[in-house]
Design an enzyme around this catalytic site. Structure first.
Site, short mmCIF file in Angstrom:
data_model
loop_
_atom_site.label_atom_id
_atom_site.label_comp_id
_atom_site.label_asym_id
_atom_site.label_seq_id
_atom_site.Cartn_x
_atom_site.Cartn_y
_atom_site.Cartn_z
N HIS A 236 43.95 31.78 36.71
CA HIS A 236 42.93 32.56 36.00
C HIS A 236 43.34 32.68 34.54
O HIS A 236 44.49 33.00 34.25
CB HIS A 236 42.83 33.95 36.63
CG HIS A 236 41.69 34.76 36.10
ND1 HIS A 236 41.73 35.37 34.87
CD2 HIS A 236 40.48 35.04 36.62
CE1 HIS A 236 40.58 36.00 34.66
NE2 HIS A 236 39.80 35.81 35.71
N CYS A 274 36.94 31.04 34.23
CA CYS A 274 36.36 32.37 34.05
C CYS A 274 35.67 32.42 32.69
O CYS A 274 36.33 32.45 31.65
CB CYS A 274 37.44 33.45 34.14
SG CYS A 274 36.76 35.10 33.86
N HIS A 301 34.40 32.01 37.86
CA HIS A 301 33.98 33.40 37.62
C HIS A 301 32.90 33.36 36.56
O HIS A 301 33.16 32.90 35.44
CB HIS A 301 35.13 34.22 37.05
CG HIS A 301 36.18 34.60 38.03
ND1 HIS A 301 37.28 35.36 37.68
CD2 HIS A 301 36.31 34.36 39.35
CE1 HIS A 301 38.03 35.56 38.75
NE2 HIS A 301 37.47 34.95 39.78
N ASP A 354 31.35 37.71 38.25
CA ASP A 354 32.57 38.42 37.90
C ASP A 354 32.17 39.68 37.15
O ASP A 354 31.51 39.60 36.11
CB ASP A 354 33.43 37.53 37.00
CG ASP A 354 34.79 38.12 36.76
OD1 ASP A 354 35.27 38.87 37.62
OD2 ASP A 354 35.37 37.85 35.70
N HIS A 355 32.53 40.77 37.67
CA HIS A 355 32.18 42.07 37.07
C HIS A 355 30.66 42.25 37.03
O HIS A 355 29.89 41.33 37.25
CB HIS A 355 32.73 42.24 35.65
CG HIS A 355 34.22 42.20 35.60
ND1 HIS A 355 34.92 42.44 34.45
CD2 HIS A 355 35.15 41.97 36.55
CE1 HIS A 355 36.22 42.34 34.69
NE2 HIS A 355 36.38 42.04 35.96
N TYR A 371 33.58 46.40 39.28
CA TYR A 371 33.14 45.82 40.56
C TYR A 371 32.13 46.69 41.31
O TYR A 371 32.29 46.95 42.50
CB TYR A 371 34.36 45.51 41.44
CG TYR A 371 35.14 44.35 40.88
CD1 TYR A 371 34.82 43.04 41.24
CD2 TYR A 371 36.15 44.55 39.95
CE1 TYR A 371 35.50 41.97 40.69
CE2 TYR A 371 36.85 43.49 39.39
CZ TYR A 371 36.51 42.20 39.77
OH TYR A 371 37.18 41.14 39.23
C1 DNO Z 1 39.34 40.82 36.77
C2 DNO Z 1 39.84 39.63 37.44
C3 DNO Z 1 41.33 39.44 37.26
C4 DNO Z 1 41.81 38.37 38.19
C5 DNO Z 1 43.27 38.08 38.10
C6 DNO Z 1 43.55 36.82 38.86
O1 DNO Z 1 38.41 41.38 37.17
O2 DNO Z 1 39.12 38.54 37.06
O3 DNO Z 1 42.00 40.63 37.52
O4 DNO Z 1 41.59 38.78 39.49
O5 DNO Z 1 43.69 37.96 36.81
O6 DNO Z 1 44.91 36.70 39.02
#
Ligand code: DNO
Length: 398
Positions: A236, A274, A301, A354-355, A371
Site C-alpha cells: 500500500h 490506492c 483502493h 476506500d473510505h 469506514y
Molecule cells: C487506510 C488504509 C491503510 C491501509 C494500510 C495497508 O484506510 O488504506 O490503513 O490499510 O496502510 O497496510
C-alpha cells in the site's frame, strides 16, 4: 473487478449481513488482535474465514488480507531479524493453506495513514477526513517540538500554525494527537508525545536510502516464499505520499514503485493501487501511474482527494476531487482483460471503495474513522456504475 469491502472483524459495528446488502462479495480483513511479528496460525485464520463464509446465502469470501503488518524492527533494519522474517513467511504459508492469497501490507515507518481532522464538515452536511498543512505543522513544531522541524514547513504555513496553537485549548491539542494516531489499525503501537519522540529517535540514522535498503531486504526475504505458496503481496502506498515528522517514506511516487518492483521481480511482489494515497501527492499523475504499473497491481483502493498547493488535502466524493476515476477504472479493466486473455486463473482484480464520508445515519455508529456504512456504500455504488459503463462501452469483462 471483484467488489470488496473492508471489515474489521467481529468487533466491527458493521455486520456481514449488512455487507451482503451493499453488494460486495469479497471481504478485506485482518487479524488485528494478533501482535505485530507473531505468526498468524492456521487455526486463527480458519476461524476468521469460517466466520465470513458461515452464511453461504451472503456469498462472501475472504479475498484480501489488509494488512499483514511489517514489524518496526524490519523497517529499522535491525540485526536479528531471522525469526521475524520466518514468522512473516509462515503467516503467508498459513494464509495460503486456508485459501487466502492476496496480502496487502505497507512499509510506512511508525505511522500508517495520517490526518489532522476526522470530521471536517462538508457544505451539504456530513463529514470528511482531512489533512491540514497548518495543523500538521503546529503539531510537528509546537506539540512534538521536533528539533529543526520549522525548516520543513513553508513560512506562511508556520504563521498559520502559530496562530492555531495560540488559540488551541489543551483539548484541541489532545484531539490532534489522537487524530494523528487514528490511522494505526489494531490495538498496538499508538504513541503519546514522548513515545512518538522515542520512535523518531530510533529512525535518526535512517534516510530514504537506508529505508529502501531495509525494504529490499524484506522483499528478498519474503517474496520467494510468497511465490512458492501462491500468495500475491501488494504494498500500500504511503498516505500521504511524503515524509512526515522527518521520517522517510519510500512508497510515495512512480520512482518508488519502480524501485520496489525491480528490487525483487516476481508475480508475488505486487502493488495495492490506492488512488487516494497517491492522489494526495502533487507529484503523482495517478491515471498515468495506473497504466504504467497495471501489470503489478493486485488490489485497488478507489478514493478521491481535493488538494491545495500547501499540502492540505481533503477526502472528496469518490467521483469528485482531483483523481480522474474513470481513467483509473479504465486502466484496471484493460489490465483485467489482458489477464483474462492470457488465461490467468485469478484475472479479476479486487477493489474496494476506500473510505467514505460520514453521511445521514452514519453519525454516531462508532465505525472506524473513514469506514462508515452509508458513505462507503455511496462510493461503491458510484464506482460500480463507472465500472459497468466503461466495461460496456469498451467491450471489456467486468
Ligand atoms: C487506510 C488504509 C491503510 C491501509 C494500510 C495497508 O484506510 O488504506 O490503513 O490499510 O496502510 O497496510
Amino acid at each position: 473487478m471483484e467488489q470488496t469491502w473492508r471489515w474489521f472483524g467481529p468487533d466491527d459495528p458493521i455486520t456481514l449481513p449488512q455487507i451482503g446488502q451493499v453488494g460486495a462479495s469479497g471481504i478485506v480483513t485482518a487479524l488485528h488482535h494478533i501482535p505485530y511479528g507473531v505468526v498468524w496460525s492456521v487455526e486463527e485464520i480458519a476461524k476468521r474465514r469460517d466466520m465470513i463464509e458461515a452464511d453461504a446465502s451472503l456469498g462472501l469470501r475472504w479475498s484480501v488480507v489488509e494488512s499483514l503488518p511489517v514489524s518496526e524492527a524490519i523497517k529499522l533494519g535491525e540485526d536479528n531479524l531471522a525469526s521475524l522474517f520466518e514468522n512473516y513467511r509462515q503467516s503467508l504459508r498459513n494464509l495460503a493453506s486456508c485459501g487466502v492469497t492476496t496480502v496487502c501490507y505497507n512499509f510506512m515507518p511508525v505511522l500508517d495513514w495520517t490526518r489532522t481532522e476526522l470530521a471536517h464538515r462538508l457544505p451539504g452536511g456530513g463529514t470528511a477526513l482531512r489533512f491540514d498543512a497548518d495543523r500538521y505543522a503546529a503539531f510537528d513544531c509546537y506539540i512534538l517540538e521536533r528539533p529543526n522541524a520549522e525548516a520543513d514547513h513553508a513560512s506562511d504555513v508556520l504563521d498559520r500554525a502559530r496562530a492555531w496553537i495560540g488559540r488551541a485549548s489543551q483539548a484541541d491539542k489532545d484531539r490532534l494527537l489522537a487524530t494523528i494516531m487514528a490511522g494505526l489499525p489494531g490495538a498496538f503501537d499508538r504513541y503519546d508525545v514522548p513515545g512518538l519522540r522515542r520512535m523518531l529517535a530510533r529512525y535518526r540514522d535512517i534516510g530514504h536510502a537506508e529505508l529502501r535498503d531495509n525494504y529490499a531486504r524484506f522483499l528478498r526475504e519474503v517474496v520467494p516464499a510468497a511465490e512458492e505458496c501462491g500468495v500475491r503481496l501488494c504494498v500500500h502506498p504511503d498516505d500521504p505520499p511524503r515524509d512526515l515528522f522527518g521520517l522517510p517514506r519510500v512508497v510515495s511516487n512512480a520512482d518508488d514503485l519502480q524501485f520496489i518492483v525491480d528490487a525483487c521481480p516476481s508475480p508475488a511482489n505486487g502493488i495495492t493501487f490506492c488512488t487516494g494515497a497517491l492522489g494526495a501527492g502533487a507529484q503523482n499523475d495517478v491515471p498515468a501511474m495506473a497504466v504504467r504499473f497495471a501489470p503489478h497491481v493486485q488490489f485497488v483502493h478507489l478514493r478521491n482527494v481535493s488538494k491545495s498547493p500547501d499540502g492540505t488535502f481533503m477526502e472528496a466524493d469518490h467521483l469528485g476531487g482531483d483523481v480522474d476515476m474513470v481513467a483509473v477504472v479504465t486502466a484496471m479493466l484493460n489490465e483485467q482483460a489482458r489477464r483474462k486473455d492470457a488465461g490467468e486463473p485469478g484475472w479479476r482484480i479486487p477493489f474496494r471503495p476506500d473510505h467514505g464520508h460520514e453521511l445521514l445515519d452514519d453519525t454516531g455508529r462508532g465505525t472506524h474513522p473513514g469506514y462508515p456504512l452509508i458513505g462507503r456504500l455511496k462510493g461503491l455504488a458510484e464506482i460500480r456504475g463507472v465500472m459497468t459503463a466503461v466495461a460496456a462501452i469498451n467491450h471489456l469483462p467486468v
